[in-house]
Design a protein around this motif. Structure first.
Motif, PDB file in Angstrom:
ATOM      1  N   MET A  17       1.011  -1.246   0.022  1.00  0.00           N
ATOM      2  CA  MET A  17       0.030   0.106   0.036  1.00  0.00           C
ATOM      3  C   MET A  17       0.724   1.308   0.217  1.00  0.00           C
ATOM      4  O   MET A  17       0.388   2.309  -0.373  1.00  0.00           O
ATOM      5  N   GLY A  18       1.867   1.260   0.551  1.00  0.00           N
ATOM      6  CA  GLY A  18       3.021   2.304   0.655  1.00  0.00           C
ATOM      7  C   GLY A  18       3.452   2.499  -0.729  1.00  0.00           C
ATOM      8  O   GLY A  18       2.864   3.499  -1.572  1.00  0.00           O
ATOM      9  N   VAL A  19       4.381   1.997  -1.473  1.00  0.00           N
ATOM     10  CA  VAL A  19       4.705   2.229  -2.785  1.00  0.00           C
ATOM     11  C   VAL A  19       4.147   1.345  -3.732  1.00  0.00           C
ATOM     12  O   VAL A  19       4.169   1.632  -4.834  1.00  0.00           O
ATOM     13  N   ASN A  20       3.423   0.483  -3.473  1.00  0.00           N
ATOM     14  CA  ASN A  20       2.733  -0.596  -4.417  1.00  0.00           C
ATOM     15  C   ASN A  20       3.626  -1.057  -5.284  1.00  0.00           C
ATOM     16  O   ASN A  20       3.620  -0.924  -6.581  1.00  0.00           O
ATOM     17  N   ALA A  64      13.000  -5.186   2.528  1.00  0.00           N
ATOM     18  CA  ALA A  64      13.358  -5.907   1.384  1.00  0.00           C
ATOM     19  C   ALA A  64      12.851  -7.392   1.219  1.00  0.00           C
ATOM     20  O   ALA A  64      12.539  -7.554  -0.039  1.00  0.00           O
ATOM     21  N   THR A  65      12.888  -8.021   2.333  1.00  0.00           N
ATOM     22  CA  THR A  65      12.043  -9.418   1.934  1.00  0.00           C
ATOM     23  C   THR A  65      10.786  -9.323   1.551  1.00  0.00           C
ATOM     24  O   THR A  65      10.581 -10.210   0.528  1.00  0.00           O
ATOM     25  N   ALA A  66       9.785  -8.274   2.021  1.00  0.00           N
ATOM     26  CA  ALA A  66       8.588  -8.314   1.524  1.00  0.00           C
ATOM     27  C   ALA A  66       8.565  -7.918   0.002  1.00  0.00           C
ATOM     28  O   ALA A  66       7.824  -8.324  -0.796  1.00  0.00           O
ATOM     29  N   ALA A  67       9.649  -6.836  -0.353  1.00  0.00           N
ATOM     30  CA  ALA A  67       9.478  -6.309  -1.708  1.00  0.00           C
ATOM     31  C   ALA A  67       9.978  -7.528  -2.496  1.00  0.00           C
ATOM     32  O   ALA A  67       9.514  -7.405  -3.743  1.00  0.00           O
ATOM     33  N   TYR A  68      11.029  -8.404  -2.265  1.00  0.00           N
ATOM     34  CA  TYR A  68      11.322  -9.427  -3.253  1.00  0.00           C
ATOM     35  C   TYR A  68      10.338 -10.181  -3.521  1.00  0.00           C
ATOM     36  O   TYR A  68      10.047 -10.875  -4.398  1.00  0.00           O
ATOM     37  N   GLY A  81      -5.062  13.504  -0.968  1.00  0.00           N
ATOM     38  CA  GLY A  81      -4.965  12.886   0.361  1.00  0.00           C
ATOM     39  C   GLY A  81      -5.102  11.343   0.239  1.00  0.00           C
ATOM     40  O   GLY A  81      -5.660  11.037  -0.658  1.00  0.00           O
ATOM     41  N   GLY A  82      -4.634  10.650   1.385  1.00  0.00           N
ATOM     42  CA  GLY A  82      -4.822   9.251   1.232  1.00  0.00           C
ATOM     43  C   GLY A  82      -3.992   8.648  -0.044  1.00  0.00           C
ATOM     44  O   GLY A  82      -2.650   8.881  -0.060  1.00  0.00           O
ATOM     45  N   GLY A  83      -4.445   7.771  -0.786  1.00  0.00           N
ATOM     46  CA  GLY A  83      -3.978   7.222  -1.720  1.00  0.00           C
ATOM     47  C   GLY A  83      -3.710   8.307  -2.844  1.00  0.00           C
ATOM     48  O   GLY A  83      -4.810   9.153  -3.237  1.00  0.00           O
ATOM     49  N   GLU A  84      -2.740   8.257  -3.390  1.00  0.00           N
ATOM     50  CA  GLU A  84      -2.325   9.156  -4.568  1.00  0.00           C
ATOM     51  C   GLU A  84      -2.247   8.414  -5.936  1.00  0.00           C
ATOM     52  O   GLU A  84      -1.939   7.050  -5.742  1.00  0.00           O
ATOM     53  N   LYS A  85      -1.944   8.608  -6.953  1.00  0.00           N
ATOM     54  CA  LYS A  85      -1.655   8.180  -8.377  1.00  0.00           C
ATOM     55  C   LYS A  85      -0.183   8.652  -8.943  1.00  0.00           C
ATOM     56  O   LYS A  85      -0.221   9.869  -8.910  1.00  0.00           O
ATOM     57  N   SER A  86       0.525   7.838  -8.999  1.00  0.00           N
ATOM     58  CA  SER A  86       1.772   8.390  -9.961  1.00  0.00           C
ATOM     59  C   SER A  86       1.482   8.731 -11.437  1.00  0.00           C
ATOM     60  O   SER A  86       0.314   8.556 -11.533  1.00  0.00           O
ATOM     61  N   THR A  87       2.299   9.580 -11.970  1.00  0.00           N
ATOM     62  CA  THR A  87       2.131  10.067 -13.165  1.00  0.00           C
ATOM     63  C   THR A  87       1.800   8.722 -14.397  1.00  0.00           C
ATOM     64  O   THR A  87       1.373   9.030 -15.463  1.00  0.00           O
ATOM     65  N   SER A  88       2.387   7.664 -14.025  1.00  0.00           N
ATOM     66  CA  SER A  88       1.974   6.202 -14.845  1.00  0.00           C
ATOM     67  C   SER A  88       0.691   5.696 -14.402  1.00  0.00           C
ATOM     68  O   SER A  88       0.334   4.568 -15.077  1.00  0.00           O
ATOM     69  N   GLY A  89       0.035   6.247 -13.358  1.00  0.00           N
ATOM     70  CA  GLY A  89      -1.349   5.808 -13.272  1.00  0.00           C
ATOM     71  C   GLY A  89      -1.418   4.445 -12.074  1.00  0.00           C
ATOM     72  O   GLY A  89      -2.593   4.284 -11.761  1.00  0.00           O
ATOM     73  N   ILE A  90      -0.492   4.346 -11.191  1.00  0.00           N
ATOM     74  CA  ILE A  90      -0.260   3.413 -10.251  1.00  0.00           C
ATOM     75  C   ILE A  90      -0.788   3.998  -8.957  1.00  0.00           C
ATOM     76  O   ILE A  90      -0.026   5.219  -8.460  1.00  0.00           O
ATOM     77  N   GLU A  91      -1.493   3.678  -8.205  1.00  0.00           N
ATOM     78  CA  GLU A  91      -1.754   3.913  -6.785  1.00  0.00           C
ATOM     79  C   GLU A  91      -0.755   3.780  -5.833  1.00  0.00           C
ATOM     80  O   GLU A  91      -0.123   2.835  -5.773  1.00  0.00           O
ATOM     81  N   PHE A  92      -0.463   4.821  -4.828  1.00  0.00           N
ATOM     82  CA  PHE A  92       0.302   4.418  -3.739  1.00  0.00           C
ATOM     83  C   PHE A  92      -0.090   5.352  -2.569  1.00  0.00           C
ATOM     84  O   PHE A  92      -0.832   6.277  -2.554  1.00  0.00           O
ATOM     85  N   ASN A  93       0.606   5.176  -1.443  1.00  0.00           N
ATOM     86  CA  ASN A  93       0.324   5.940  -0.437  1.00  0.00           C
ATOM     87  C   ASN A  93       1.583   6.774   0.232  1.00  0.00           C
ATOM     88  O   ASN A  93       2.337   5.890   0.635  1.00  0.00           O
ATOM     89  N   ALA A  94       1.722   7.890  -0.006  1.00  0.00           N
ATOM     90  CA  ALA A  94       3.081   8.646   0.432  1.00  0.00           C
ATOM     91  C   ALA A  94       3.559   8.857   1.756  1.00  0.00           C
ATOM     92  O   ALA A  94       4.511   8.489   2.271  1.00  0.00           O
ATOM     93  N   ASN A  95       2.769   8.717   2.696  1.00  0.00           N
ATOM     94  CA  ASN A  95       2.617   8.918   4.132  1.00  0.00           C
ATOM     95  C   ASN A  95       1.976   7.834   4.985  1.00  0.00           C
ATOM     96  O   ASN A  95       0.755   7.511   4.418  1.00  0.00           O
ATOM     97  N   MET A  96       2.316   7.024   5.670  1.00  0.00           N
ATOM     98  CA  MET A  96       1.832   6.071   6.898  1.00  0.00           C
ATOM     99  C   MET A  96       2.291   6.439   8.016  1.00  0.00           C
ATOM    100  O   MET A  96       3.517   6.277   8.371  1.00  0.00           O
ATOM    101  N   PRO A  97       1.434   6.877   8.916  1.00  0.00           N
ATOM    102  CA  PRO A  97       0.232   7.200   8.705  1.00  0.00           C
ATOM    103  C   PRO A  97      -0.012   8.458   8.142  1.00  0.00           C
ATOM    104  O   PRO A  97       0.765   9.219   7.697  1.00  0.00           O
ATOM    105  N   THR A  98      -1.301   8.723   7.792  1.00  0.00           N
ATOM    106  CA  THR A  98      -1.963   9.931   7.049  1.00  0.00           C
ATOM    107  C   THR A  98      -3.566  10.197   7.453  1.00  0.00           C
ATOM    108  O   THR A  98      -4.089   9.181   7.382  1.00  0.00           O
TER     109      THR A  98
END
Length: 410
Positions: free
Chosen positions: A17-20, A43-47, A231-248
């Motif tokens: 949910m952070g960087v998706n 790192a483990t979760a990302a891989y 606020g909350g979830g945002e979209k990158s310019t490529s259209g993928i959702e992410f959450n820049a701040n945790m918490p927010t």
């Protein structure tokens, strides 16, 4: 559930949910050396989610203090190319970035403020490409926290280190919703709730916001034509959702650069460059800070405002209700990520181009023509109180109460 299991759950949340993270993405982690266990969990979760590569940049405040105390301003102002490229090149290639915020608020107490200012300014200039891509949502990024002993002890000085760490872990897991059965679902629902507020604000397209409370805040903020609340979830310019701040808990936009007038008083301490700025007020005229005072850290505030000419102007307007998880905890975190999500706040410096229709595609010159502030800094400071009232003025000159007694009025 054990702390180790919760840590893994938190790391998975950050990645999903952070960087998706998408398959074959690169992830860059910026971590205090004390938080290496969490960095490894991320790192483990990302891989596990299919990342192609994970790069970790560790920082050490104790070592940095040694360097600050023993280096000249000239040396501190010279950032080697390999350091800047370790961020800029990954941003250029579309990597994702997770930063772990867990600093000691008093880490650089006693260090000459000129040296801290020189270091901050040099870093902002050297990493300009990275910061611009992040603030334009051209890369996906997330800032989150785990406890460090120094930070926990600052918040809970009456407790032993072990007790303080345990309590801070518990609070963090709660406010980032890791203690729920399904944190990802909890965040999806939280983002939906924030979107309801965003929709209302964008529908009204306010021209002006008027802030007033009993601490002495009496401030008018004009909003530029085409501004967008996010606020909350945002979209990158490529259209993928992410959450820049945790918490927010915030919804935010940008102000008109020259449209801020009046006086605003801080409601929480600001930790900046390893020093605290507390009990401060600012007076604005035509967008610019023309006077300020502070009971603590006034010299640090002056250095911050002198970062460049545009540091004296605002770049962000953020609304946060007092009735929210972080605020209701009653804790002063001495950490902007948490304190800014407990109270309405503004930010000195650079505005988010994504808060203006078409802003992410504009050049700096085009943004300037649209009254968007640009600076090498972006520093949030808290002004929300339980008696804060915010009134919005529409294009038709109708008055709408947005906040009453520190909370949403709609």
């Amino acid at each position: 559930m054990s702390e180790n299991q919760m840590l893994k759950k938190y790391a998975t949340l950050a990645v999903k949910m952070g960087v998706n993270i998408q398959t074959h993405d690169t992830l860059v982690i910026n971590s205090p050396i004390d938080c290496s266990e969490f960095a490894r969990a991320i790192a483990t979760a990302a891989y596990k989610e299919g990342a192609k590569n994970v790069v970790v940049h560790y920082n050490d405040q104790k070592m940095q203090k040694i360097i600050l105390n023993n280096s000249s301003i000239e040396t501190l102002s010279d950032v080697p190319n390999w350091v800047s490229e370790s961020y800029n090149s990954y941003a250029r290639d579309g990597a994702n970035f997770i930063s772990i915020s867990s600093s000691d608020p008093d880490a650089f107490k006693g260090v000459p403020v000129e040296k801290i200012a020189a270091t901050q300014k040099a870093k902002q200039l050297a990493l300009k490409e990275y910061y611009e891509k992040a603030m334009s949502n051209k890369v996906r990024w997330c800032v989150l926290s785990v406890p460090s002993e120094a930070w926990a002890s600052k918040i809970f000085p009456e407790l032993t280190i072990e007790e303080a760490m345990e309590k801070l872990w518990s609070v963090i897991f709660s406010v980032v919703r890791v203690d729920t059965e399904d944190p990802v679902e909890a965040w999806v629902n939280h983002n939906k709730n924030l979107n309801q507020k965003i929709s209302f604000l964008n529908r009204n397209s306010f021209e002006t916001l008027h802030y007033k409370n009993n601490k002495g805040t009496n401030l008018t903020v004009e909003l530029p034509t085409g501004h967008l609340w996010l606020g909350g979830g945002e979209k990158s310019t490529s259209g993928i959702e992410f959450n820049a701040n945790m918490p927010t808990e915030e919804v935010f936009t940008l102000p008109k650069r020259d449209g801020v007038n009046g006086r605003v008083v801080s409601s929480k301490p600001l930790s900046y460059g390893g020093n605290l700025i507390n009990d401060f007020s600012l007076t604005f005229k035509d967008g610019k800070v023309i006077d300020f005072s502070a009971k603590e850290g006034g010299d640090v505030l002056k250095q911050l405002l002198d970062s460049d000419e545009s540091a004296k102007y605002l770049g962000e307007v953020a609304l946060v209700p007092m009735d929210s998880p972080i605020s209701n905890s009653g804790i002063v975190f001495y950490n902007t990520l948490f304190d800014e999500n407990a109270a309405c706040h503004f930010a000195f410096g650079k505005a988010y181009p994504c808060c203006l229709a078409g802003g992410t595609e504009m050049t700096d010159e085009e943004l300037a023509k649209n009254n968007v502030n640009n600076s090498i800094i972006h520093v949030d400071f808290m002004i929300g109180t339980d008696d804060l009232e915010i009134t919005g003025i529409t294009k038709n000159k109708d008055s709408v109460t947005i906040f009453k007694n520190g909370n949403w009025a709609f």
